[in-house]
Design a protein around this motif. Sequence first.
Motif, PDB file in Angstrom:
ATOM      1  N   ARG A   1      35.707  44.769  47.298  1.00  0.00           N
ATOM      2  CA  ARG A   1      35.777  43.487  46.603  1.00  0.00           C
ATOM      3  C   ARG A   1      35.224  43.612  45.196  1.00  0.00           C
ATOM      4  N   VAL A   2      35.896  42.977  44.252  1.00  0.00           N
ATOM      5  CA  VAL A   2      35.375  42.770  42.912  1.00  0.00           C
ATOM      6  C   VAL A   2      35.450  41.278  42.628  1.00  0.00           C
TER       7      VAL A   2
ATOM      8  N   THR B   1      36.224  39.593  39.628  1.00  0.00           N
ATOM      9  CA  THR B   1      37.211  39.042  38.706  1.00  0.00           C
ATOM     10  C   THR B   1      38.486  39.865  38.711  1.00  0.00           C
ATOM     11  N   THR B   2      39.563  39.245  38.296  1.00  0.00           N
ATOM     12  CA  THR B   2      40.872  39.895  38.332  1.00  0.00           C
ATOM     13  C   THR B   2      40.983  41.048  37.340  1.00  0.00           C
TER      14      THR B   2
ATOM     15  N   GLN C   1      38.704  43.321  36.921  1.00  0.00           N
ATOM     16  CA  GLN C   1      37.963  44.475  37.434  1.00  0.00           C
ATOM     17  C   GLN C   1      38.871  45.303  38.336  1.00  0.00           C
TER      18      GLN C   1
ATOM     19  N   LEU D   1      39.587  47.935  41.593  1.00  0.00           N
ATOM     20  CA  LEU D   1      39.146  48.249  42.960  1.00  0.00           C
ATOM     21  C   LEU D   1      39.306  49.727  43.313  1.00  0.00           C
TER      22      LEU D   1
ATOM     23  N   SER E   1      41.292  44.810  50.476  1.00  0.00           N
ATOM     24  CA  SER E   1      40.666  44.600  49.174  1.00  0.00           C
ATOM     25  C   SER E   1      40.989  43.211  48.659  1.00  0.00           C
TER      26      SER E   1
ATOM     27  N   LYS F   1      40.072  40.389  45.068  1.00  0.00           N
ATOM     28  CA  LYS F   1      39.420  40.064  43.808  1.00  0.00           C
ATOM     29  C   LYS F   1      39.019  38.597  43.869  1.00  0.00           C
TER      30      LYS F   1
END
Length: 186
Positions: free
Chosen positions: A8-9, A11-12, A14, A16, A33, A35
Amino acid sequence: MTIYGYARVSTTDQDLTIQEQTLAAAGCTVIRSEKVSGSSTSGRKELQTLLAFLQRGDVLVVTRIDRLARSIADLQTIMMELKAKGAALRCTEQPVDTSTAAGKAFLDMLGVFAEFETNLRRERQMEGIAKAKADGRYKGRKPTARNQATEVQALMEQGMSATEIASRLGISRASVYRCKDAAEPA
Protein backbone atom coordinates in the motif's frame (compact mmCIF):
# COMPACT_ATOMS: atom_id res chain seq x y z
CA MET A 1 -0.69 -22.71 3.66
CA THR A 2 -0.78 -19.68 1.39
CA ILE A 3 1.45 -16.65 1.78
CA TYR A 4 -0.40 -13.47 0.87
CA GLY A 5 1.28 -10.11 0.34
CA TYR A 6 -0.23 -6.68 0.87
CA ALA A 7 1.34 -3.51 -0.55
CA ARG A 8 0.00 0.00 0.00
CA VAL A 9 1.00 3.57 -0.71
CA SER A 10 -0.96 6.65 0.29
CA THR A 11 -1.14 8.62 -2.94
CA THR A 12 -1.60 7.82 -6.61
CA ASP A 13 1.75 9.37 -7.55
CA GLN A 14 3.68 6.93 -5.32
CA ASP A 15 5.03 3.65 -6.71
CA LEU A 16 4.24 0.16 -5.41
CA THR A 17 6.96 -1.66 -7.39
CA ILE A 18 9.56 -2.00 -4.61
CA GLN A 19 7.00 -3.32 -2.12
CA GLU A 20 5.60 -5.79 -4.66
CA GLN A 21 9.09 -7.06 -5.55
CA THR A 22 9.97 -7.45 -1.87
CA LEU A 23 6.76 -9.38 -1.20
CA ALA A 24 7.38 -11.67 -4.19
CA ALA A 25 10.92 -12.32 -2.95
CA ALA A 26 9.43 -13.19 0.48
CA GLY A 27 7.47 -16.03 -1.15
CA CYS A 28 4.06 -14.40 -1.52
CA THR A 29 2.01 -16.28 -4.09
CA VAL A 30 -0.80 -13.72 -4.05
CA ILE A 31 -0.06 -9.99 -3.79
CA ARG A 32 -2.77 -7.35 -3.50
CA SER A 33 -1.85 -3.68 -3.85
CA GLU A 34 -3.66 -0.40 -3.48
CA LYS A 35 -3.10 3.34 -3.47
CA VAL A 36 -5.14 4.65 -0.56
CA SER A 37 -4.53 6.33 2.78
CA GLY A 38 -3.65 4.03 5.65
CA SER A 39 -5.18 6.28 8.29
CA SER A 40 -8.27 4.07 8.29
CA THR A 41 -9.21 0.60 7.07
CA SER A 42 -12.38 1.87 5.44
CA GLY A 43 -12.16 2.08 1.67
CA ARG A 44 -9.24 -0.34 1.50
CA LYS A 45 -10.86 -2.95 -0.71
CA GLU A 46 -7.71 -4.95 -1.44
CA LEU A 47 -6.97 -5.34 2.27
CA GLN A 48 -10.56 -6.43 2.92
CA THR A 49 -10.30 -8.96 0.08
CA LEU A 50 -7.12 -10.44 1.56
CA LEU A 51 -8.59 -10.63 5.04
CA ALA A 52 -11.63 -12.42 3.64
CA PHE A 53 -9.48 -15.05 1.89
CA LEU A 54 -7.12 -15.85 4.78
CA GLN A 55 -7.55 -19.28 6.34
CA ARG A 56 -5.97 -21.25 9.15
CA GLY A 57 -2.21 -21.53 8.65
CA ASP A 58 -2.03 -18.73 6.05
CA VAL A 59 0.40 -15.84 6.43
CA LEU A 60 -0.16 -12.19 5.58
CA VAL A 61 3.09 -10.42 4.68
CA VAL A 62 3.71 -6.67 4.54
CA THR A 63 6.97 -4.80 4.12
CA ARG A 64 6.34 -2.62 7.20
CA ILE A 65 3.55 -2.33 9.76
CA ASP A 66 2.67 1.20 8.63
CA ARG A 67 1.69 -0.27 5.25
CA LEU A 68 -0.99 -2.26 7.09
CA ALA A 69 -2.27 0.18 9.75
CA ARG A 70 -1.57 3.66 11.07
CA SER A 71 -3.48 3.38 14.32
CA ILE A 72 -3.41 0.96 17.22
CA ALA A 73 -7.17 0.44 16.93
CA ASP A 74 -6.95 -0.59 13.26
CA LEU A 75 -3.90 -2.76 13.89
CA GLN A 76 -5.62 -4.52 16.79
CA THR A 77 -8.77 -5.07 14.73
CA ILE A 78 -6.75 -6.61 11.90
CA MET A 79 -4.77 -8.73 14.34
CA MET A 80 -7.95 -10.01 16.03
CA GLU A 81 -9.30 -11.02 12.63
CA LEU A 82 -6.04 -12.81 11.74
CA LYS A 83 -6.01 -14.58 15.11
CA ALA A 84 -9.66 -15.66 14.73
CA LYS A 85 -8.83 -17.17 11.35
CA GLY A 86 -5.67 -18.85 12.64
CA ALA A 87 -3.46 -16.78 10.31
CA ALA A 88 -0.19 -15.02 11.09
CA LEU A 89 1.41 -11.71 10.12
CA ARG A 90 5.01 -11.20 9.02
CA CYS A 91 6.96 -8.10 7.98
CA THR A 92 9.91 -8.19 5.63
CA GLU A 93 11.67 -5.09 7.00
CA GLN A 94 10.82 -5.44 10.69
CA PRO A 95 11.22 -8.40 13.06
CA VAL A 96 7.51 -9.11 13.22
CA ASP A 97 6.19 -12.66 13.07
CA THR A 98 3.03 -13.09 15.11
CA SER A 99 3.58 -16.80 15.35
CA THR A 100 6.17 -15.97 18.07
CA ALA A 101 5.78 -14.13 21.40
CA ALA A 102 8.64 -11.75 20.59
CA GLY A 103 7.09 -10.97 17.22
CA LYS A 104 3.74 -10.16 18.84
CA ALA A 105 5.39 -7.84 21.37
CA PHE A 106 7.39 -6.05 18.70
CA LEU A 107 4.23 -5.66 16.61
CA ASP A 108 2.48 -3.88 19.48
CA MET A 109 5.42 -1.49 19.90
CA LEU A 110 5.51 -0.71 16.18
CA GLY A 111 1.78 -0.01 16.21
CA VAL A 112 2.22 2.50 19.02
CA PHE A 113 4.96 4.28 17.09
CA ALA A 114 2.95 4.30 13.84
CA GLU A 115 0.02 5.96 15.62
CA PHE A 116 2.39 8.39 17.37
CA GLU A 117 3.91 9.35 14.01
CA THR A 118 0.44 9.96 12.53
CA ASN A 119 -0.52 12.15 15.49
CA LEU A 120 2.72 14.14 15.23
CA ARG A 121 2.15 14.70 11.53
CA ARG A 122 -1.38 15.96 12.23
CA GLU A 123 -0.08 18.31 14.95
CA ARG A 124 2.61 19.70 12.63
CA GLN A 125 0.01 20.25 9.93
CA MET A 126 -2.28 22.14 12.34
CA GLU A 127 0.67 24.24 13.57
CA GLY A 128 1.58 25.07 9.98
CA ILE A 129 -1.98 26.09 9.17
CA ALA A 130 -2.17 28.26 12.32
CA LYS A 131 1.11 29.98 11.41
CA ALA A 132 -0.02 30.52 7.81
CA LYS A 133 -3.28 32.04 9.07
CA ALA A 134 -1.38 34.31 11.47
CA ASP A 135 0.90 35.41 8.61
CA GLY A 136 -2.12 36.05 6.38
CA ARG A 137 -1.06 33.39 3.86
CA TYR A 138 -3.87 30.94 4.58
CA LYS A 139 -7.39 31.99 3.82
CA GLY A 140 -9.00 28.58 4.19
CA ARG A 141 -11.23 26.89 1.71
CA LYS A 142 -12.89 29.03 -0.95
CA PRO A 143 -16.51 29.75 -0.14
CA THR A 144 -18.91 27.19 -1.47
CA ALA A 145 -21.70 28.07 -3.82
CA ARG A 146 -24.17 27.67 -0.95
CA ASN A 147 -22.65 30.82 0.53
CA GLN A 148 -23.53 32.58 -2.71
CA ALA A 149 -27.17 31.49 -2.87
CA THR A 150 -28.47 35.02 -2.31
CA GLU A 151 -26.25 36.37 -5.08
CA VAL A 152 -27.29 33.53 -7.42
CA GLN A 153 -30.95 34.26 -6.71
CA ALA A 154 -30.49 38.00 -7.38
CA LEU A 155 -28.76 37.33 -10.70
CA MET A 156 -31.50 34.89 -11.73
CA GLU A 157 -34.09 37.55 -10.97
CA GLN A 158 -32.17 39.88 -13.30
CA GLY A 159 -32.73 37.30 -16.04
CA MET A 160 -29.20 35.88 -16.28
CA SER A 161 -28.83 32.29 -17.44
CA ALA A 162 -27.27 29.58 -15.28
CA THR A 163 -24.22 29.53 -17.56
CA GLU A 164 -23.74 33.32 -17.23
CA ILE A 165 -24.16 33.18 -13.44
CA ALA A 166 -21.71 30.29 -13.14
CA SER A 167 -19.15 32.15 -15.21
CA ARG A 168 -19.58 35.41 -13.29
CA LEU A 169 -19.36 33.81 -9.84
CA GLY A 170 -16.74 31.20 -10.70
CA ILE A 171 -18.94 28.26 -9.74
CA SER A 172 -20.35 25.33 -11.69
CA ARG A 173 -23.75 25.36 -13.40
CA ALA A 174 -24.76 22.49 -11.11
CA SER A 175 -24.03 24.75 -8.13
CA VAL A 176 -26.21 27.46 -9.64
CA TYR A 177 -29.10 24.99 -9.90
CA ARG A 178 -28.51 23.74 -6.34
CA CYS A 179 -28.71 27.34 -5.09
CA LYS A 180 -31.86 27.89 -7.13
CA ASP A 181 -33.45 24.71 -5.74
CA ALA A 182 -32.47 25.65 -2.18
CA ALA A 183 -34.06 29.10 -2.56
CA GLU A 184 -37.38 27.77 -3.91
CA PRO A 185 -40.05 27.16 -1.28
CA ALA A 186 -40.90 23.52 -0.71
